[in-house]
Enzyme design. Structure first.
Site, PDB file in Angstrom:
ATOM      1  N   ASP A 107       0.860  -1.182   0.000  1.00  0.00           N
ATOM      2  CA  ASP A 107       0.000   0.000   0.000  1.00  0.00           C
ATOM      3  C   ASP A 107       0.899   1.235   0.000  1.00  0.00           C
ATOM      4  O   ASP A 107       2.062   1.164   0.397  1.00  0.00           O
ATOM      5  CB  ASP A 107      -0.884  -0.033   1.259  1.00  0.00           C
ATOM      6  CG  ASP A 107      -1.756   1.194   1.367  1.00  0.00           C
ATOM      7  OD1 ASP A 107      -2.372   1.564   0.369  1.00  0.00           O
ATOM      8  OD2 ASP A 107      -1.797   1.788   2.463  1.00  0.00           O
ATOM      9  N   ASP A 159      -1.431  -0.957   6.176  1.00  0.00           N
ATOM     10  CA  ASP A 159      -1.581  -0.489   7.554  1.00  0.00           C
ATOM     11  C   ASP A 159      -2.992  -0.060   7.928  1.00  0.00           C
ATOM     12  O   ASP A 159      -3.256   0.230   9.086  1.00  0.00           O
ATOM     13  CB  ASP A 159      -0.623   0.685   7.804  1.00  0.00           C
ATOM     14  CG  ASP A 159      -1.091   1.959   7.094  1.00  0.00           C
ATOM     15  OD1 ASP A 159      -1.672   1.839   6.003  1.00  0.00           O
ATOM     16  OD2 ASP A 159      -0.864   3.054   7.626  1.00  0.00           O
ATOM     17  N   ASP A 214      -7.070  -2.107   4.145  1.00  0.00           N
ATOM     18  CA  ASP A 214      -6.110  -3.104   3.658  1.00  0.00           C
ATOM     19  C   ASP A 214      -6.398  -4.495   4.221  1.00  0.00           C
ATOM     20  O   ASP A 214      -5.828  -5.477   3.744  1.00  0.00           O
ATOM     21  CB  ASP A 214      -4.675  -2.715   4.044  1.00  0.00           C
ATOM     22  CG  ASP A 214      -4.234  -1.411   3.400  1.00  0.00           C
ATOM     23  OD1 ASP A 214      -4.571  -1.210   2.221  1.00  0.00           O
ATOM     24  OD2 ASP A 214      -3.569  -0.607   4.069  1.00  0.00           O
TER      25      ASP A 214
END
Length: 799
Positions: A487, A686, A690
């Site tokens: 990410d 995080d 996600d």
């Protein structure tokens, strides 16, 4: 609850305020004790610290219908029951088997499946290092050794100096009785735990190493006992001139003593596998300095600290609990938690972690997480859980061990039969030696220890370096990964974006644009929203009230700001509401190419302007990407951000592929596409958005600086929250699996070669016959070699 029907709820007044209830039952419950429901939050001091919840229930993760009021195992699947609701740290110690973690007992003992000594399931703060099992085995060993030494001297008198004098003092028959007297306490008392475990293995239909030990020692001892008491039943070829028969009391006693020695050494070595958890627990300070409301300072026990307390930390002191700096500036050494050697600068508003060390200045902090909620407590719990988990490779050892003991017993019987049928005289003696040697040398303890010992040491090692494995499967899988999906926000970048651009449309001024944007985003928890609100506060902009606020997942937010209908979000949001962005489209594109995230804002269905937010790349991200490439990994960025912005960041970092403009529910699908293409995929993220992708990936990697949901969904958590942790985790994964394979090799080769030699296959060619004493020594050394090899992982360099 909600309803369109009038008078659907029952109204009830209490202390001048009206409360509404869905039924008379609920109203009656409230009326009995209104205070309980008006202010349900318990007093912070209403429950003693570190005490278990009084009505804690335990349930099975696979069968939630199974519930009981104490820990144990599920009657349906045998899994360890878990607390139905998280309790404050329990004081009761549970014991489990390192080879069979589903076995849980409330006191020390032995495993009913393999007979191994149970170990504390978790290491408690201030726990005594003494292991009752270790102490018991040590006492039995010392007792056995004292009696076995003279017994060996008697048995081997022909080969030892002074042996001839012993034969002059007593006949072989008398010496046989003396051996019986010396060996009986050793075999029956010192070796008693082995027989208990052997019998349990038969009762539980789970044959193990103690089955073989019990059989081997019993056969040698009973044969010798019969030879002393009833020598006349043996053939004349086996009797000496005085009518005595050769005995193997010394073999039975030495086997017991050597196995006790092996158990003592193994228990001692196994205790070192929990050293990492003990070291982590030892980091926590015993007391904290609390700042009272009258300005006085007072030292209190750590367990008395409550969330919201103000604490003073002076230079050189440990930070007691997790919290936020309220005043002061200092550098904090976080190496014991994150593995990073350089101190981290802390100032007002920064978060601090319990057990880290304040190095220079004084700090005043507000406690936020205490007891079992602190990061240190969570790390300890995660390491303990991982140490008791089973790696997929363990299935091989389990499969072999399941057939091993019955096969060994059959081989021992065959060896006995063959030696008794065609062996040299005295055939019975040779047959007995071969059978006992096979039983003793083939104990599968090393095979069972091969995987759990390595996992326990590895997870402890990782914890000291800021790498937390949720289970053993993550350790095994991580080394096979060839694609790492990351990410952007909070993973590649700091996750602390700042407002760096504010461009109004023709009919709007900059000041009003910022008021509309910041007022609306003040109701949002998104990191980009925080950047806009933070930018407004820096400019001392006055925010106004927002009505009808609504968050549109993956697109933006909407609401009414001071009577104006405001939309704030990405291009998709503008498109959904038919807002033309042509006026500022070119400017927005130029900002994206600079790596900035651009948001459009519309007021009363017309474009009002654009805002640009920049999220700085983490300092060590470029190095981490290089290291990941050196590891042979393909790095993919997966982000909901605009493609131009994502590609600008990817170009700076030399990322291999960019998947941009994905909604949260599309991230898991993107990971799945990589998997369907045959790639072993890890996902690093995080945020809450996600979590599905982390769960979908072969290995989910959560940043420790992110959300609890992300960490719960991941197999690996990086405490420091940077990608260098992935490099460390992968190195540790490779070292661990290499160590496990070495252990399995030792165990398989040892048993593969040892059993035939013990059975006597070398005798026809070289005249070599393995003594049961040598077999017992080899068996003990094999277990120690596995444990010792696993402990080598503590020395592995994964920096």
């Amino acid at each position: 609850m909600s309803t369109d029907e009038k008078d659907a709820f029952i109204a009830h007044k209490h202390e001048g305020k009206t409360y509404y209830f869905c039924s008379e039952h609920c109203q009656a419950t409230f009326t009995k004790d209104p205070a309980k429901y008006i202010d349900p939050t318990p007093s912070p001091h209403s429950q003693e610290p570190n005490q278990p919840a009084k009505d804690a229930l335990y349930t099975c993760p696979m069968h939630p219908e199974v519930q009981q009021d104490k820990p144990g195992i599920c009657p349906k699947c045998g899994m360890t029951l878990e607390p139905l609701t998280p309790a404050v740290a329990a004081t009761k110690t549970e014991y489990t088997c390192p080879m069979h973690p589903e076995i849980v007992r409330d006191k020390p003992g032995s495993c009913p499946k393999c007979g191994m000594a149970l170990e504390p399931r978790t290491v408690a703060m201030g726990e005594d290092d003494e292991n009752p099992e270790y102490e018991d085995m040590r006492k039995r060993f010392i007792f056995g050794a004292i009696l076995t030494l003279p017994l060996v001297f008697i048995a081997m008198r022909d080969m030892l100096p002074g042996g001839q004098l012993l034969e002059q003092l007593a006949s072989d028959k008398t010496l046989g009785w003396l051996e019986l007297i010396l060996s009986t306490p050793v075999v029956l008392w010192a070796g008693w735990p082995f027989y208990v475990r052997a019998v349990q293995s038969v009762i539980n239909r789970s044959l193990n190493m103690f089955t073989l030990i019990g059989l081997g020692v019993s056969v040698a001892y009973v044969y010798s006992l019969v030879a002393v008491l009833l020598p006349h039943i043996f053939p004349s070829s086996m009797r000496g001139p005085d009518g005595s028969v050769g005995v193997y009391f010394e073999a039975a006693a030495v086997i017991v003593t050597l196995i006790l020695l092996g158990q003592v050494m193994e228990l001692r070595a196994r205790s070192q596998t929990g050293a990492a958890i003990k070291a982590l627990l030892g980091l926590a300070p015993k007391t904290a300095r609390i700042l009272s409301s009258d300005g006085t300072e007072k030292d209190i026990p750590l367990e008395d600290v409550q969330a919201g307390d103000l604490l003073i930390i002076k230079p050189g002191e440990k930070i007691p609990v997790d919290g936020e700096v309220m005043d002061g500036t200092s550098a904090v050494d976080e190496s014991m938690i994150s593995g990073e050697p350089l101190p981290v600068r802390k100032q007002t508003g920064d978060k601090v972690i319990g057990a880290t060390i304040n190095t220079t200045g004084s700090l005043t902090m507000r406690a936020e997480k205490v007891g079992s909620d602190t990061l240190l407590a969570q790390i300890v719990q995660m390491v303990a859980d991982a140490q008791r988990s089973r790696a997929p490779i363990q299935k091989l050892a389990d499969l072999v061990a399941g057939y091993f003991v019955p096969v060994v017993i059959i081989i021992a019987l065959l060896a006995f039969a063959i030696w008794f049928a065609v062996g040299p005289d005295p055939r019975l003696a040779y047959a007995l030696i071969a059978a006992v040697s096979v039983l003793i040398i083939a104990c599968p303890c090393a095979l069972g220890l091969a995987t759990p010992m390595s996992i326990m040491v590895s997870t402890g090692k990782g914890a000291t370096m800021g790498v937390l494995f949720k289970n053993a499967e993550a350790i095994e899988t991580l080394r096979k990964i060839d694609t790492i999906v990351v990410d952007k926000t909070g993973t590649l970048t700091l996750g602390k974006p700042e407002l760096t651009g504010l461009i109004p449309a023709a009919a709007m001024n900059e000041e009003k644009l910022l008021v509309l944007a910041a007022s609306l985003e003040n109701s949002s928890e998104h990191p980009l929203a925080a950047a806009i609100v933070g930018g407004a506060r820096k400019r001392k902009t006055t925010l106004v009230k927002v009505e009808n606020f609504d968050s549109i997942t993956g697109k933006g937010v909407r609401g009414t700001v001071d009577g104006t209908e405001v939309l704030l979000g990405n291009f998709r949001l503008m498109k959904d509401f038919n807002i033309s962005i042509e006026e500022l489209a070119q400017t927005a594109e130029e900002m994206r190419k600079e790596g900035r995230t651009v948001m459009f804002i519309a007021a009363d269905n017309r474009l009002a302007g654009i805002l640009a937010v920049s999220d700085p790349i983490k300092e060590n991200t470029p190095q981490a990407i290089r290291e990941l490439h050196n590891e042979g990994l393909r790095v993919v960025m997966l982000t909901g951000d605009n493609r131009a912005t994502a590609e600008a960041v990817a170009a700076k970092l030399d990322i291999d592929e960019v998947v941009a403009e994905v909604l949260p529910d599309e991230k898991a699908a993107a990971v799945k596409r990589f998997q369907q293409a045959g790639e072993k995929t890890a996902m690093a993220g995080d945020g809450i958005n996600d979590a599905p992708a982390l769960a979908q990936a072969d290995v989910g990697i959560a940043m420790g600086t992110g959300t609890d949901v992300a960490m719960e969904s991941a197999g690996v958590t990086l405490v420091k929250g940077d990608l260098m942790g992935i490099v460390r985790a992968r190195k540790l994964s490779r070292a661990t699996m290499a160590n496990i394979k070495q252990n399995l090799f030792f165990a398989f080769v040892y048993n593969g070669l040892g059993v035939p030699v013990a059975a006597g296959v070398l005798y026809p060619f070289f005249g070599i016959m393995l003594s049961p004493i040598i077999a017992a020594t080899a068996m003990s050394l094999s277990s120690l070699s596995v444990v010792g090899n696993a402990l080598r992982l503590k020395m592995v360099d994964i920096r």
